[in-house]
Design an enzyme around this catalytic site. Sequence first.
Site, PDB file in Angstrom:
ATOM      1  N   GLY A   1     -30.971  37.370  24.499  1.00  0.00           N
ATOM      2  CA  GLY A   1     -30.628  37.709  23.202  1.00  0.00           C
ATOM      3  C   GLY A   1     -29.412  36.956  22.839  1.00  0.00           C
ATOM      4  O   GLY A   1     -29.048  35.991  22.601  1.00  0.00           O
TER       5      GLY A   1
ATOM      6  N   CYS B   1     -13.982  54.065   4.984  1.00  0.00           N
ATOM      7  CA  CYS B   1     -13.160  55.065   5.039  1.00  0.00           C
ATOM      8  C   CYS B   1     -13.432  56.005   6.483  1.00  0.00           C
ATOM      9  O   CYS B   1     -14.062  57.112   6.465  1.00  0.00           O
ATOM     10  CB  CYS B   1     -13.250  55.880   3.982  1.00  0.00           C
ATOM     11  SG  CYS B   1     -12.615  55.344   2.375  1.00  0.00           S
TER      12      CYS B   1
ATOM     13  N   TYR C   1     -26.065  40.735  17.492  1.00  0.00           N
ATOM     14  CA  TYR C   1     -25.959  42.071  17.410  1.00  0.00           C
ATOM     15  C   TYR C   1     -24.623  42.343  16.283  1.00  0.00           C
ATOM     16  O   TYR C   1     -23.966  43.259  16.385  1.00  0.00           O
ATOM     17  CB  TYR C   1     -25.390  43.051  18.665  1.00  0.00           C
ATOM     18  CG  TYR C   1     -26.390  42.727  19.598  1.00  0.00           C
ATOM     19  CD1 TYR C   1     -27.857  43.385  19.305  1.00  0.00           C
ATOM     20  CD2 TYR C   1     -26.450  41.939  20.586  1.00  0.00           C
ATOM     21  CE1 TYR C   1     -28.753  43.145  20.251  1.00  0.00           C
ATOM     22  CE2 TYR C   1     -27.294  41.692  21.579  1.00  0.00           C
ATOM     23  CZ  TYR C   1     -28.477  42.217  21.631  1.00  0.00           C
ATOM     24  OH  TYR C   1     -29.638  41.982  22.568  1.00  0.00           O
TER      25      TYR C   1
END
Length: 444
Positions: A299, A366, A395
């Site tokens: 990947g 936040c 990813y």
Amino acid sequence: MSWKPMTVQPMMKTGDNNDADPTGSSFAATAQGTFDGVDLQQLAQHIATPFHAYSATAIRQRINELQTALAGVDAMICFAVKANSNLAILQLMASAGVGADIVSVGELRRSLHAGMPPERIVFSGVGKSADEIAGALNVGIARFNVESLDELHTLQQVAKAQQMTARVAVRINPDVDAQTHAKISTGKSENKFGVSIDEARRWFAERRQLTHVQLDGLHVHIGSQILSLDPFRLALQRVAAFWRELERAGHPINSIDVGGGLGVCYRAGEDHPVAAVDYVATIREALAGYQGRILLEPGRYLIAEAGVLLTRVIRIKQGAERQFLVLDAAMNDLQRPSLYDAWHDIVPVSDASRPMTRYDIVGPVCETGDTFAREREMPECVAGDLLLIKATGAYGASMASTYNSRPLAAEVLLNQGRYAVVRRRQHFEEMIAGEQPARHWETL
Ligand code: LLP
């Protein structure tokens, strides 16, 4: 690709890129400020930051390196779709002859949609549902990588009901330490993945009772971002010994899937990835004499370094103890630093020579965890500066979320001076689609 800020590197001329790449990355940019021939400052005038950009040339280069290393081997490369599931990326993979390693029906549908032939698709994962198994069987995928006895029995039942035969590889958990981050290590006996060789041995002993399953493959995947050949070698030696034992016992093994896991360079000068040719040499050596098909599921290796996240500085905030560089990208666009404390090189796309300083590089979300880097030394920035977060092709977008109601970022494919938007930024209406006020209360 290589990206060097103009502040610290002299201008390079096109074709001047055959010197050793100081970033340690194998994709050399042809000129400053460009990526796959596209001027990034100009691109960021057309597309609002943050956005992901991928180099088609760099991806093809990686595919080619692996295919070349595999010359003469009966091999099939199945891209781990979870690394980057954008349809344009899957299309690019398919057109280069690469198949897909999927872990959900969503990834199956994406792969088929992108034109992947089902006979080049393998299905991994510990939690395949009966419905997912039925769907994959129906379209005729190449192979199921089965991870538990319960899954094997489900597959037998589903295949029997559909009057089909499922081709199966058992995923071996070789109990090998991949020497990588604990959250992406999968090949130790304490991990949820695969079964022990002892258990797999029992499956083969009883395989003739499985009337609708053809159990004739082995699979192993020990983890991700592996930077040494040793764990691969150890795992493959265990798998090879088991294959030889099975053959002697009269169980033909038609495919061995060696998984993915090949690491990449996230930190220039520090990470030294294994070359494809050495990785393949290790596979050839461990599986010497094996006549069947070898499957690979890379990947990250195929796409991580071919991607960058472009982001602008919103402001610089002087805290009580630290100086914060606040970007318009956040942990929802790239989770790896907050999830795995992963390092990504971050560099300005700037032509001004500036003094170096230290920042904590953060996003607007936040959470204190919304931090890309701590105490990172880099050239001084000002609001509006364009920065690159490097090696985000794998990813990155595929793990993005809309946390803090931030829309999914755009994705752009670059190819030798041209660009195509392959995912536009999510609209607010798309983000809230499917939600509704609780108007109709139902009872059961
Ligand atoms: N095959 C299987 C069965 C896998 O589970 C994976 C990745 C791969 C292949 C591809 O591994 P690769 O060649 O990309 O290392 N989100 C994490 C990585 C999770 C990997 C999960 N499985 C990260 O950002 O580092």
